[in-house]
Write an enzyme that holds these catalytic residues in place. Sequence first.
Site, PDB file in Angstrom:
ATOM      1  N   TYR A  47      11.513 -19.036   6.198  1.00 15.59           N
ATOM      2  CA  TYR A  47      12.291 -19.478   6.841  1.00 15.59           C
ATOM      3  C   TYR A  47      11.881 -20.878   6.947  1.00 15.59           C
ATOM      4  CZ  TYR A  47      13.499 -14.819   8.044  1.00 15.59           C
ATOM      5  OH  TYR A  47      13.610 -13.138   7.619  1.00 15.59           O
ATOM      6  N   HIS A 105       7.793  -9.840   2.034  1.00 17.52           N
ATOM      7  CA  HIS A 105       8.260  -9.660   1.797  1.00 17.52           C
ATOM      8  C   HIS A 105       9.303  -9.993   0.802  1.00 17.52           C
ATOM      9  CE1 HIS A 105      11.322 -13.031   4.124  1.00 17.52           C
ATOM     10  NE2 HIS A 105      11.604 -12.308   3.720  1.00 17.52           N
TER      11      HIS A 105
END
Length: 275
Positions: A47, A105
Amino acid sequence: MEVVSRDGFRVPRLGLGTYRMTGAGCQGAVESALGLGYRHIDTAQMYGNQDAVGAGLAASGVARAEVHLTSKCHHEIQTPDRIRAACAESLRLLRTDYLDLYLLHWPRPGSDLPAALETMMALRAAGMVRQIGLANGTVAHLRQAIDEVRAPIVCNQIEYHVLIDQTPVLSWMRGHGVVVVAHVPLAQGRLAEHAALAAIGRRYDADAAQVALAWLLDQPDVAVIPKAARPGSQVANLEAMRVRLDDFDRAAIAALPKTLRCVNPPFAPMWDAAG
């Protein structure tokens, strides 16, 4: 704040997702959420906002021990040395000595999943992270992680909302004590004006988004991390916790189409059949 608890793992049921938040706006959102009573903040290396999340945590005045903090290892760097470096960098940016939950992830096709998981287990043993899990893992990933590697996976963060069928992965997780953390629970805003949900909401003085969240929050093994940059949206999400759906509402939601997957990047895995 209510918590989801399975086999010693505890996570606040409603958290703040920070995907696509950056800079001062992200910092302010984290400060605001913590001030309102949120105690679950979700971020990720991917992010690019861990520094802002860390600044928000520091500025909030809330003790670190009171906050459940999740971060994730970038999908492009899932080799042992780079995972260790990524975790250390996350701790530095987030201004903390440990993560409550560290997720792999987007497990990559063809990557050495056992080596990645063994590295994460070593981070856990070293106290850098309290618990480990996957983000966007499939049944095949979970089976390999738990049955073959014997990794202590406590959580799988998946896209989950009223318009997607995640039956295969949910069934497997529930049968193995793995907590669900639902990301994009509002289908990236698509549920905010959903007519059927709005009709249900009128019975409870709630809007469509609150009904969508209430449906998830009603499930005992599900935590939810809607993105909410504005204080008003954060308050509205908290108020979804007061909505108690009945069997009639659940039947109406069950009848909705379940074919919408919002997050499906080129590096996504082969999804389980129903999702």
